[in-house]
Scaffold this motif. Sequence first.
Motif, short mmCIF file in Angstrom:
data_model
loop_
_atom_site.label_atom_id
_atom_site.label_comp_id
_atom_site.label_asym_id
_atom_site.label_seq_id
_atom_site.Cartn_x
_atom_site.Cartn_y
_atom_site.Cartn_z
N THR A 310 9.54 -30.10 45.75
CA THR A 310 10.51 -29.05 45.57
C THR A 310 9.56 -27.65 45.71
O THR A 310 8.53 -27.30 45.33
CB THR A 310 11.06 -29.15 44.24
OG1 THR A 310 11.86 -30.33 44.13
CG2 THR A 310 12.07 -27.87 44.24
N ASN A 316 13.30 -24.03 50.31
CA ASN A 316 13.36 -25.47 49.50
C ASN A 316 13.80 -26.33 50.73
O ASN A 316 14.35 -27.35 50.42
CB ASN A 316 14.18 -25.51 48.44
CG ASN A 316 13.84 -26.65 47.70
OD1 ASN A 316 12.99 -27.12 47.62
ND2 ASN A 316 14.87 -27.14 46.76
N SER A 440 17.53 -29.62 43.14
CA SER A 440 16.47 -30.41 42.85
C SER A 440 16.45 -30.56 41.35
O SER A 440 16.69 -29.44 40.51
CB SER A 440 15.19 -29.83 43.34
OG SER A 440 13.97 -30.31 42.72
N SER A 442 13.47 -31.02 39.67
CA SER A 442 12.49 -30.83 39.79
C SER A 442 11.90 -30.75 38.33
O SER A 442 12.43 -29.86 37.23
CB SER A 442 11.66 -29.81 40.43
OG SER A 442 10.17 -29.84 40.24
#
Length: 446
Positions: A310, A316, A440, A442
């Motif tokens: 990410t 991104n 994401s 992440s």
Amino acid sequence: MDTRPSILFVIADDASWSHFGAYGDPVAQTPNFDRVAREGALFTHAFCASPSCTPSRGGILTGQHIWRLGEGANLHSFWPNTAPVYPDLLAAAGYAVGHTGKGWGPGDFAKHGRENSPAGPRFASFDAFLKTIASAETPFCFWFGSFNPHRTYETGIGRKRGKKLENVVVPPFLPDTPEVRSDMLDYHSEIEDFDGELGGLLTLLERTGRARNTLVVVTSDNGFPFPHGKTNLYDAGTRMPLAIRWPGRIKPGQKRRELVSQTDFAPTFLEAAGVALPPEITGQSLLPLLMSGKKQKRDVVYFARERHFTGGRVGNLGYPARAVRTQDFLYIHNLAPERWPAGDPPLYADIDQANSIKGSPSKQAVVESTDTRFHTWAIAKRPAEEFYDLKADPHQLINVAADPKHAKMLARLRTLLDETLRKTGDPRVSGKDDFDRYPSASGAGK
């Protein structure tokens, strides 16, 4: 009496196929992997669905190409919860199901309504899981997810354990320096740690009387965390160790050269359990091959990549690519060749360690090398099409896509890949870039 087999799935985290003793590696001592291979079948041409943790594991669990998994094709994704997974299907068929360690992920499986990981409910250990099964006749399906040999490494641990720099086989896409050799020794040490974990699992099977009717599968999720390896569609990123044992059912001592995909695991497990295969599955069961012991025509395999780290690129964005491999050739279609394949400079975040150059001695050696060949092989921008003659170039270093003598075969594989992508519903074929638009998760997991 329930005679269906139990299933023990053991998966390493970032291990390439060639770094196990059964494949002839001179450094890593892997007696337990070698034992499974000796007592069952060793595959020399097994490939992951994607050279990135989350989508690779999604391909294993669903038995599908990653481009069919929506946001599940990205690292650090939210599990889409739209595709059936084999642990759920086996649980519905009466299997005890669980996992420990690294299951599906990294990512978030709860956002779209799952209570447990797609790999099954979490347990503290395999031993703890077995103790929850009331009857010895109840078959189980257990996923053991090691965190080895994922970075980071204890610097110098390989040499501390007595390993020698001169024994390392440095692949030609890495600079042959003492720092790189030491980095590879550290990686090999964690391969041995993984093998030790496997040994404990095999011992527990024997101690509990479960070994004889347990189908054991040992593999990895993607290639080693070095430049040109993990996240790349070259063999160093996609070609996986694979040993399978099922006493009394799989003839021991087999060495299989057929091209197989990890998307074949789900249909293999379901067929072994007598469970009907969902129509969404694109993989093929390995049981007919394994139980007959005869050669089968499995001469092509597909894999892909989307977004890995990410924030590795501005916006991104990922690095979308699709590939088809035969025994002799590899064709890669890079769908966004204007992007940096290893992530934007200067960090090249798709190569571990993501946020650091010095966090990986091998990454640092490549980035700082004055030999531009290493840049070409790992971090430089790539053309839309790559084509490799694997007999002449086993490490995929010389792109012969423009060579007229390969034009006919390149066109054949290009057409084969395009037809397969269309047939299996790849959104990229119709120009959709939803993979880049997915959010994401992440931070959820390693």
